[in-house]
Design a protein around this motif. Structure first.
Motif, PDB file in Angstrom:
ATOM      1  N   ASN A  29       0.575  -1.170  -0.085  1.00 12.75           N
ATOM      2  CA  ASN A  29       0.409   0.231   0.122  1.00 12.75           C
ATOM      3  C   ASN A  29       1.020   1.366  -0.162  1.00 12.75           C
ATOM      4  O   ASN A  29       1.313   1.794   0.670  1.00 12.75           O
ATOM      5  CB  ASN A  29      -0.999   0.090   1.257  1.00 12.75           C
ATOM      6  CG  ASN A  29      -1.624  -1.423   0.942  1.00 12.75           C
ATOM      7  OD1 ASN A  29      -1.475  -1.710  -0.038  1.00 12.75           O
ATOM      8  ND2 ASN A  29      -2.326  -1.282   2.552  1.00 12.75           N
ATOM      9  N   THR A  30       0.254   1.957  -0.732  1.00 11.57           N
ATOM     10  CA  THR A  30       1.442   2.979  -1.209  1.00 11.57           C
ATOM     11  C   THR A  30       1.435   4.297  -0.127  1.00 11.57           C
ATOM     12  O   THR A  30      -0.032   4.932   1.169  1.00 11.57           O
ATOM     13  CB  THR A  30       1.040   4.268  -2.314  1.00 11.57           C
ATOM     14  OG1 THR A  30       0.785   3.603  -3.803  1.00 11.57           O
ATOM     15  CG2 THR A  30       1.640   5.647  -1.816  1.00 11.57           C
ATOM     16  N   VAL A  67      -9.065  11.239   9.345  1.00  7.11           N
ATOM     17  CA  VAL A  67      -9.273  12.328   8.246  1.00  7.11           C
ATOM     18  C   VAL A  67      -7.845  12.401   8.255  1.00  7.11           C
ATOM     19  O   VAL A  67      -7.248  13.427   7.172  1.00  7.11           O
ATOM     20  CB  VAL A  67     -10.060  13.809   9.088  1.00  7.11           C
ATOM     21  CG1 VAL A  67     -10.068  14.597   7.997  1.00  7.11           C
ATOM     22  CG2 VAL A  67     -11.629  13.122   9.207  1.00  7.11           C
ATOM     23  N   ALA A  68      -6.707  12.812   9.038  1.00  3.65           N
ATOM     24  CA  ALA A  68      -5.575  13.891   8.738  1.00  3.65           C
ATOM     25  C   ALA A  68      -5.060  12.241   7.682  1.00  3.65           C
ATOM     26  O   ALA A  68      -3.914  12.569   7.072  1.00  3.65           O
ATOM     27  CB  ALA A  68      -4.827  13.615   9.609  1.00  3.65           C
ATOM     28  N   LEU A  69      -4.987  10.809   8.240  1.00  5.70           N
ATOM     29  CA  LEU A  69      -4.456   9.966   7.181  1.00  5.70           C
ATOM     30  C   LEU A  69      -4.940   9.920   5.840  1.00  5.70           C
ATOM     31  O   LEU A  69      -4.333   9.447   4.875  1.00  5.70           O
ATOM     32  CB  LEU A  69      -4.617   8.529   7.911  1.00  5.70           C
ATOM     33  CG  LEU A  69      -4.337   7.699   6.861  1.00  5.70           C
ATOM     34  CD1 LEU A  69      -3.011   7.428   7.489  1.00  5.70           C
ATOM     35  CD2 LEU A  69      -4.528   6.026   8.252  1.00  5.70           C
ATOM     36  N   PHE A  70      -7.092   9.796   5.640  1.00  6.67           N
ATOM     37  CA  PHE A  70      -6.941  10.616   4.562  1.00  6.67           C
ATOM     38  C   PHE A  70      -6.765  11.317   4.137  1.00  6.67           C
ATOM     39  O   PHE A  70      -6.674  11.006   3.221  1.00  6.67           O
ATOM     40  CB  PHE A  70      -9.109  10.392   4.782  1.00  6.67           C
ATOM     41  CG  PHE A  70      -9.692  10.953   3.957  1.00  6.67           C
ATOM     42  CD1 PHE A  70      -9.888  10.263   2.781  1.00  6.67           C
ATOM     43  CD2 PHE A  70     -10.092  12.183   3.737  1.00  6.67           C
ATOM     44  CE1 PHE A  70     -10.507  10.667   1.539  1.00  6.67           C
ATOM     45  CE2 PHE A  70     -10.729  13.102   2.641  1.00  6.67           C
ATOM     46  CZ  PHE A  70     -11.002  11.936   1.373  1.00  6.67           C
ATOM     47  N   GLN A  71      -6.592  12.913   4.563  1.00  2.93           N
ATOM     48  CA  GLN A  71      -5.387  13.614   3.951  1.00  2.93           C
ATOM     49  C   GLN A  71      -4.447  12.872   3.154  1.00  2.93           C
ATOM     50  O   GLN A  71      -4.142  13.195   1.595  1.00  2.93           O
ATOM     51  CB  GLN A  71      -5.747  14.955   4.656  1.00  2.93           C
ATOM     52  CG  GLN A  71      -7.267  15.172   4.489  1.00  2.93           C
ATOM     53  CD  GLN A  71      -6.597  16.939   6.009  1.00  2.93           C
ATOM     54  OE1 GLN A  71      -6.364  16.427   7.385  1.00  2.93           O
ATOM     55  NE2 GLN A  71      -5.986  17.530   5.439  1.00  2.93           N
ATOM     56  N   PHE A  72      -3.918  12.167   3.454  1.00  4.68           N
ATOM     57  CA  PHE A  72      -2.596  12.061   3.404  1.00  4.68           C
ATOM     58  C   PHE A  72      -2.221  10.680   2.137  1.00  4.68           C
ATOM     59  O   PHE A  72      -2.061  10.856   1.197  1.00  4.68           O
ATOM     60  CB  PHE A  72      -1.984  11.429   4.334  1.00  4.68           C
ATOM     61  CG  PHE A  72      -0.398  10.284   4.072  1.00  4.68           C
ATOM     62  CD1 PHE A  72       0.774  10.942   4.300  1.00  4.68           C
ATOM     63  CD2 PHE A  72      -0.194   9.004   3.887  1.00  4.68           C
ATOM     64  CE1 PHE A  72       1.504   9.798   3.869  1.00  4.68           C
ATOM     65  CE2 PHE A  72       0.805   8.731   3.986  1.00  4.68           C
ATOM     66  CZ  PHE A  72       1.818   9.421   3.807  1.00  4.68           C
ATOM     67  N   MET A  73      -3.306  10.268   2.345  1.00  7.77           N
ATOM     68  CA  MET A  73      -3.808   9.366   1.711  1.00  7.77           C
ATOM     69  C   MET A  73      -3.545   9.530  -0.001  1.00  7.77           C
ATOM     70  O   MET A  73      -2.975   9.577  -0.940  1.00  7.77           O
ATOM     71  CB  MET A  73      -4.814   7.932   1.667  1.00  7.77           C
ATOM     72  CG  MET A  73      -3.914   7.213   2.678  1.00  7.77           C
ATOM     73  SD  MET A  73      -5.471   6.547   3.758  1.00  7.77           S
ATOM     74  CE  MET A  73      -6.308   5.012   2.346  1.00  7.77           C
ATOM     75  N   VAL A  74      -4.818  10.464   0.295  1.00  7.12           N
ATOM     76  CA  VAL A  74      -4.761  11.605  -0.859  1.00  7.12           C
ATOM     77  C   VAL A  74      -3.687  12.379  -1.246  1.00  7.12           C
ATOM     78  O   VAL A  74      -3.479  12.411  -2.731  1.00  7.12           O
ATOM     79  CB  VAL A  74      -6.034  12.349  -1.369  1.00  7.12           C
ATOM     80  CG1 VAL A  74      -6.481  13.549  -1.719  1.00  7.12           C
ATOM     81  CG2 VAL A  74      -7.446  11.580  -0.693  1.00  7.12           C
ATOM     82  N   LEU A  75      -3.234  12.694  -0.847  1.00  2.00           N
ATOM     83  CA  LEU A  75      -1.703  13.660  -1.096  1.00  2.00           C
ATOM     84  C   LEU A  75      -0.794  13.080  -2.094  1.00  2.00           C
ATOM     85  O   LEU A  75      -0.359  13.325  -2.359  1.00  2.00           O
ATOM     86  CB  LEU A  75      -1.517  14.360   0.252  1.00  2.00           C
ATOM     87  CG  LEU A  75      -2.504  15.596   0.417  1.00  2.00           C
ATOM     88  CD1 LEU A  75      -1.855  16.232   1.539  1.00  2.00           C
ATOM     89  CD2 LEU A  75      -2.360  16.788  -0.640  1.00  2.00           C
ATOM     90  N   GLY A  77      -1.312  10.415  -3.748  1.00  6.35           N
ATOM     91  CA  GLY A  77      -2.582   9.787  -4.784  1.00  6.35           C
ATOM     92  C   GLY A  77      -3.692   8.879  -4.954  1.00  6.35           C
ATOM     93  O   GLY A  77      -4.095   8.471  -5.792  1.00  6.35           O
ATOM     94  N   ILE A  78      -3.800   8.649  -3.883  1.00  9.40           N
ATOM     95  CA  ILE A  78      -4.539   7.142  -3.512  1.00  9.40           C
ATOM     96  C   ILE A  78      -5.689   7.769  -3.849  1.00  9.40           C
ATOM     97  O   ILE A  78      -5.952   8.434  -3.373  1.00  9.40           O
ATOM     98  CB  ILE A  78      -4.939   6.641  -2.381  1.00  9.40           C
ATOM     99  CG1 ILE A  78      -3.292   6.095  -1.853  1.00  9.40           C
ATOM    100  CG2 ILE A  78      -5.897   5.695  -2.210  1.00  9.40           C
ATOM    101  CD1 ILE A  78      -2.971   5.188  -0.624  1.00  9.40           C
ATOM    102  N   PRO A  79      -6.782   6.949  -4.915  1.00 11.37           N
ATOM    103  CA  PRO A  79      -8.125   7.951  -5.516  1.00 11.37           C
ATOM    104  C   PRO A  79      -8.906   7.933  -3.760  1.00 11.37           C
ATOM    105  O   PRO A  79      -8.821   7.128  -2.905  1.00 11.37           O
ATOM    106  CB  PRO A  79      -8.723   7.066  -6.241  1.00 11.37           C
ATOM    107  CG  PRO A  79      -7.139   6.357  -6.993  1.00 11.37           C
ATOM    108  CD  PRO A  79      -6.363   6.426  -5.411  1.00 11.37           C
ATOM    109  N   GLU A 197       6.709   8.120  -1.554  1.00 13.77           N
ATOM    110  CA  GLU A 197       6.160   6.829  -2.276  1.00 13.77           C
ATOM    111  C   GLU A 197       4.823   8.239  -2.944  1.00 13.77           C
ATOM    112  O   GLU A 197       4.639   8.964  -2.424  1.00 13.77           O
ATOM    113  CB  GLU A 197       5.363   5.848  -1.424  1.00 13.77           C
ATOM    114  CG  GLU A 197       6.406   4.849  -1.789  1.00 13.77           C
ATOM    115  CD  GLU A 197       6.487   3.351  -1.209  1.00 13.77           C
ATOM    116  OE1 GLU A 197       6.862   2.552  -1.071  1.00 13.77           O
ATOM    117  OE2 GLU A 197       5.390   3.013  -0.723  1.00 13.77           O
ATOM    118  N   HIS A 198       4.470   7.138  -4.245  1.00 15.21           N
ATOM    119  CA  HIS A 198       3.683   7.555  -4.833  1.00 15.21           C
ATOM    120  C   HIS A 198       2.535   7.429  -5.895  1.00 15.21           C
ATOM    121  O   HIS A 198       3.024   5.989  -5.899  1.00 15.21           O
ATOM    122  CB  HIS A 198       3.881   9.260  -5.770  1.00 15.21           C
ATOM    123  CG  HIS A 198       2.421   9.703  -5.888  1.00 15.21           C
ATOM    124  ND1 HIS A 198       1.698   9.413  -7.741  1.00 15.21           N
ATOM    125  CD2 HIS A 198       2.406  10.954  -5.797  1.00 15.21           C
ATOM    126  CE1 HIS A 198       0.820  10.772  -7.447  1.00 15.21           C
ATOM    127  NE2 HIS A 198       1.099  11.477  -6.836  1.00 15.21           N
TER     128      HIS A 198
END
Length: 240
Positions: A29-30, A67-75, A77-79, A197-198
């Motif tokens: 997982n990225t 929510v911070a982890l959600f933001q990290f994941m989006v940043l 590149g995870i859709p 990673e991206h």
């Protein structure tokens, strides 16, 4: 890997053929050191669970962390639509919705970005997503998650990544949940991220991690700082 958390509940449960062959099940997982983790969340600003009205359980520390982890994941590149946020109480769902609206609201770097779902576990039965962020909320007692059927539903919603936020000392001592929690305790209870990673990642699940690439997140404030720096870089790129 995630199936270890609930396979004990079902006789002769095995992996489907596509799980063994699909490329996305073979890569890591990225941005994450693990496919699943239980992240211990201590009191946030002196408070764990709260009930603004009777039985309306909330946990601000867990909500901010999720929510911070959600933001990290989006940043990385995870859709966003591949990420669902689940919780065990209506009060926490309402709090998560409020914080997402603030952190991803108008004028923010991630304006308009929303996860695939924000839902109570009971309402998400029969559904799955690639990544699940799960908030367990309670810090004074296990609550209705003591019913192991609810736990099995909660931990079986993720295809690729499951990251659970809760108070370890509460769930560690629950006999009914030990088969699942024992799997979590084999891994660190502080979130471990991989820098640089991206999405989509090329790192294989079995690849050894370089120590200088692994970052241990101490608490929600630490992750918040990482997200803030990543958002600042995103804004800089947009205005170059």
């Amino acid at each position: 890997d995630i199936a270890k958390l609930y396979s004990w509940r079902y006789r002769d449960l095995g992996d489907l053929a596509n799980v063994l062959s699909r490329p996305d099940f073979q890569v890591a997982n990225t941005g994450f050191a693990h496919t699943y983790q239980f992240i211990n969340v201590e009191d946030f600003e002196g408070r764990g669970e709260s009930t603004p009205t009777a039985y309306f359980y909330q946990n601000m520390g867990e909500a901010e962390y999720v929510v911070a982890l959600f933001q990290f994941m989006v940043l990385v590149g995870i859709p966003a639509e591949k990420i669902s946020i689940l919780t065990t109480y209506n009060g926490q769902k309402a709090l998560l919705d409020d914080i997402i609206n603030q952190r991803c609201g108008p004028g923010t770097p991630l304006a308009g970005v929303r996860p695939g779902a924000v839902s109570r576990v009971d309402h998400y039965q029969g559904q799955q997503n690639d990544y699940i962020l799960l908030s367990l909320v309670r810090t004074n007692a296990v609550g209705h998650l003591r019913d192991v059927r609810r736990l099995v539903v909660a931990v079986s919603r993720a295809r690729l990544g499951l990251y659970v936020f809760g108070r370890r000392q509460v769930f560690d001592g629950c006999h009914e949940l030990k088969s699942t929690m024992g799997q979590f305790w084999q891994r660190p209870d502080k979130l471990e991220l991989i820098t640089g990673e991206h999405y989509p990642a090329t790192r294989k699940l079995e690849d050894e991690l370089a120590k200088d690439k692994k970052f241990v997140v101490e608490n929600v404030a630490s992750l918040g700082q990482i997200v803030h720096e990543m958002q600042s870089q995103l804004c800089s790129y947009r205005y170059m």
